[in-house]
Design an enzyme around this catalytic site. Structure first.
Site, PDB file in Angstrom:
ATOM      1  N   GLU A 161      -3.080  -4.482  -3.297  1.00  0.00           N
ATOM      2  CA  GLU A 161      -3.595  -5.329  -4.374  1.00  0.00           C
ATOM      3  C   GLU A 161      -3.548  -4.604  -5.712  1.00  0.00           C
ATOM      4  O   GLU A 161      -3.125  -5.158  -6.730  1.00  0.00           O
ATOM      5  CB  GLU A 161      -5.040  -5.760  -4.085  1.00  0.00           C
ATOM      6  N   ASN A 179       0.834  -1.194   0.000  1.00  0.00           N
ATOM      7  CA  ASN A 179       0.000   0.000   0.000  1.00  0.00           C
ATOM      8  C   ASN A 179       0.877   1.255   0.000  1.00  0.00           C
ATOM      9  O   ASN A 179       1.959   1.277   0.569  1.00  0.00           O
ATOM     10  CB  ASN A 179      -1.007  -0.006   1.153  1.00  0.00           C
ATOM     11  N   CYS A 201     -10.528  -4.451  -0.412  1.00  0.00           N
ATOM     12  CA  CYS A 201     -11.641  -3.499  -0.391  1.00  0.00           C
ATOM     13  C   CYS A 201     -12.469  -3.660  -1.670  1.00  0.00           C
ATOM     14  O   CYS A 201     -12.076  -4.373  -2.605  1.00  0.00           O
ATOM     15  CB  CYS A 201     -11.120  -2.067  -0.265  1.00  0.00           C
TER      16      CYS A 201
END
Length: 122
Positions: free
Chosen positions: A47, A34, A78
């Site tokens: 991701e 991230n 998410c």
């Protein structure tokens, strides 16, 4: 590999580091972590960073995704990450923490990912 890249996460605001690996149909492996931003909506999840690396290398089908974090229970992608992953297949998703791991098919986390979105009227 996901645990290693997690250590490189840029998370000065949340201090929540996430690592991810995506595997292409040909066995290619790409990692991402991230990358936060002060304007939180501009933050990139691990991701999507991994998917971007795969796409930049020419991969167009993803078969496996691994997401890791130091949490009490494994975390899940998410909604935005789920939709991005759906663009490149219906991968198996592994959610992993230091104690356990669970897996799902993407369709279990995001049913009907393209229904009604890309369909043209008859």
């Amino acid at each position: 590999m996901a645990w290693q890249v997690r250590e490189r996460a840029y998370a000065p605001y949340s201090r929540f580091q996430v690592g991810a690996v995506v595997v292409g149909k040909g066995g290619e492996v790409f990692a991402g972590c991230n990358v936060e931003n002060l304007s939180y909506g501009l933050t990139n999840c691990a991701e999507r960073v991994a998917v971007g690396a795969a796409v930049a290398a020419g991969v167009r089908e993803i078969v496996t995704v691994v997401v890791v974090a130091d949490t009490a229970t494994p975390i899940s992608p998410c909604g935005a990450c789920r939709q991005v992953l759906a663009e490149f297949g219906e991968p198996e998703i592994w959610l992993v923490n230091r104690e356990s791991r669970i897996s799902f098919r993407l369709s279990e986390l995001l049913p009907r990912a393209s229904a009604g979105i890309l369909e043209s009227p008859p």
